[in-house]
Design an enzyme around this catalytic site. Structure first.
Site, PDB file in Angstrom:
ATOM      1  N   LYS A  64       0.454  -0.945   0.003  1.00 51.95           N
ATOM      2  CA  LYS A  64       0.160  -0.324  -0.324  1.00 51.95           C
ATOM      3  C   LYS A  64       0.659   1.141   0.092  1.00 51.95           C
ATOM      4  CE  LYS A  64      -3.913  -2.272   2.092  1.00 51.95           C
ATOM      5  NZ  LYS A  64      -4.913  -1.769   2.667  1.00 51.95           N
TER       6      LYS A  64
HETATM    7  C1  LIG Z   1      -6.346  -2.175   3.793  1.00 54.32           C
HETATM    8  C2  LIG Z   1      -7.478  -2.486   3.683  1.00 54.32           C
HETATM    9  C3  LIG Z   1      -7.930  -1.336   5.058  1.00 54.32           C
HETATM   10  C4  LIG Z   1      -6.542  -2.060   6.203  1.00 54.32           C
HETATM   11  O1  LIG Z   1      -6.176  -1.931   6.679  1.00 54.32           O
HETATM   12  P1  LIG Z   1      -4.610  -3.041   7.037  1.00 54.32           P
HETATM   13  O2  LIG Z   1      -3.180  -1.969   7.158  1.00 54.32           O
HETATM   14  O3  LIG Z   1      -4.584  -3.878   5.721  1.00 54.32           O
HETATM   15  O4  LIG Z   1      -5.222  -2.983   8.397  1.00 54.32           O
HETATM   16  C5  LIG Z   1      -8.636  -1.173   5.577  1.00 54.32           C
HETATM   17  N1  LIG Z   1      -9.744  -0.145   4.423  1.00 54.32           N
HETATM   18  C6  LIG Z   1      -9.118  -0.499   2.851  1.00 54.32           C
HETATM   19  C7  LIG Z   1      -9.940   0.272   1.740  1.00 54.32           C
HETATM   20  C8  LIG Z   1      -8.106  -0.833   2.920  1.00 54.32           C
HETATM   21  O5  LIG Z   1      -7.674  -1.661   1.857  1.00 54.32           O
END
Ligand SMILES: *Cc1c(COP(=O)(O)O)cnc(C)c1O
Length: 407
Positions: free
Chosen positions: A175
């Site tokens: 991400k």
């Molecule tokens: C990945 C994601 C999350 C959660 O984040 P993590 O760091 O993986 O716990 C929440 N919302 C969206 C839209 C995501 O893509």
């Protein structure tokens, strides 16, 4: 054709060896400076950030037991409610071919028992927070901006996450900036912001076991986050899951409430993140230029649209979210491209009620057919710099054949 490489599905910021050894940075102040945020609280994941936000809001507004979320979103968002009893999750439909919440349905779902509405800046796009804020505000519910996929995006010239009551980013693998799982939590409201910090200190203990595991994963990312490495650690697992017909496992959506540890983000990983953060603005800018050029190519295909930003908004581009003319053309495209190594995949496979692990936490809302159509008709094309123009044109050529075919 079998290839011995795999383009990553998103444009994660690659780590350099010297990031792993550079212990001079301080992540929270660096993020605050970079994105003009109040000094954020750091958590072990985006989901943990959401859990802390929900607990703080529950304390401030006891008795409110419903959380409204987009029907098409990360299942972890719904699973967070497990850690905030007695909270129940109400899925809300989307506008047609859009990441924005359907305003009419949102107004119907919002009532005095609504704790908060989650507005999600999906795929790095800047969602409409103002509309949700008007509707939620009328019943005293809070707005949480889920900017897990949108660190660096600007909404009316300021970082996403600052219009709503609470905002958070994710630093999970893939991400953008990563600490091998991590979250960034903040509020524009100083009192709420302090409460978020206080709750993080209370609820997130240091865990040596998790810290060692995540640090090892971060080293693994530095080593393997490139096309040859990803062939083994991502591509092989993807092909195996698809061979078994398991699309949910193929995209890594197979979460349960046991996949959500709650602990602190350790100091070492914060320093690695701070070192890499220095390169993020350039990385995002190059990604923006590349994505806009490629979105124009895709938007010229008949019936194909890329989800774009509204005028004045400037999102980030981890990947291009492509809406195909029909579910059949989307499936035909995936049959050709999913295992091609070209970074074409799907985001979330189902709407929330499609995940068995999420079902016990859901409260039925309205009809979610447009969110279902979005799940059925979309695919994602990586915006990684490893996807060269020539490789991108291979994807365009495949899509061209599929959309030209008479139904
Ligand atoms: C990945 C994601 C999350 C959660 O984040 P993590 O760091 O993986 O716990 C929440 N919302 C969206 C839209 C995501 O893509």
């Amino acid at each position: 054709m079998t290839r011995r490489w795999e383009i990553p599905p998103t444009a994660g910021l690659p780590l350099r060896w010297r990031d792993l050894l550079n212990l001079s940075g301080d992540l929270a102040p660096a993020l605050a400076r970079q994105f003009s945020l109040p000094l954020p609280a750091l958590t072990c994941s985006g989901t943990a950030a959401l859990i802390i936000a929900l607990r703080v809001l529950q304390q401030r507004m006891p008795g409110r037991t419903r959380l409204i979320v987009p029907a098409y979103t990360c299942p972890l968002v719904a699973l967070a409610a497990h850690y905030c009893p007695p909270l129940r999750v109400v899925p809300c439909d989307l506008q047609p071919d859009s990441i924005d919440l359907d305003e009419r349905q949102l107004a119907q779902l919002c009532d005095e028992s609504t704790l908060a509405v989650v507005v999600t800046h999906l795929a790095g796009r800047v969602a409409d927070v103002d509309a949700a804020k008007r509707i939620a505000g009328a019943v005293g519910a809070a707005i949480i901006e889920d900017a897990a996929q949108a660190m660096g995006a600007l909404d009316d010239g300021r970082s996403v996450g600052l219009k709503g009551d609470v905002g958070f980013f994710s630093m999970a693998l893939g991400k953008g900036l990563t600490t091998a799982e991590g979250g960034v939590l903040f509020s524009r409201d100083p009192v709420l912001h302090q409460a978020l910090h206080r709750h993080c200190r209370q609820d997130l203990p240091f865990s040596l076991r998790w810290e060692l595991q995540r640090s090892a994963e971060l080293w693994g990312y530095a080593l393997l986050y490139q096309p040859r490495g990803l062939h083994y650690v991502y591509g092989n697992a993807l092909r195996k899951a698809l061979a078994n017909g398991d699309e949910v496992a193929a995209v890594g959506d197979d979460f349960s409430v046991y996949d959500i540890p709650l602990h602190r983000l350790g100091g070492y990983r914060q320093k690695v993140g701070a070192a890499a953060l220095a390169r993020l603005p350039d990385h995002l800018q190059q990604g923006r230029v590349r994505a806009l050029r490629r979105a124009a190519r895709l938007n010229a295909l008949p019936g194909v649209t890329v989800i774009m930003d509204r005028p004045g908004q400037q999102g980030t581009w981890p990947f291009l979210m492509v809406v195909m003319p029909s579910a059949d053309t989307r499936d035909a495209a995936m049959a050709r491209l999913w295992t091609s190594g070209l970074g074409v995949t799907r985001l979330f496979i189902h709407t929330l009620p499609g995940y068995a692990e999420v079902l016990p936490l859901l409260q039925p809302g309205g009809d979610i057919t447009r969110a279902q159509a979005f799940a059925a008709r979309t695919l994602s094309i990586s915006n990684s710099h490893w996807l060269s123009d020539a490789l991108f044109e291979q994807i365009v050529d495949q899509l061209k054949v599929i959309v030209a075919r008479p139904d």
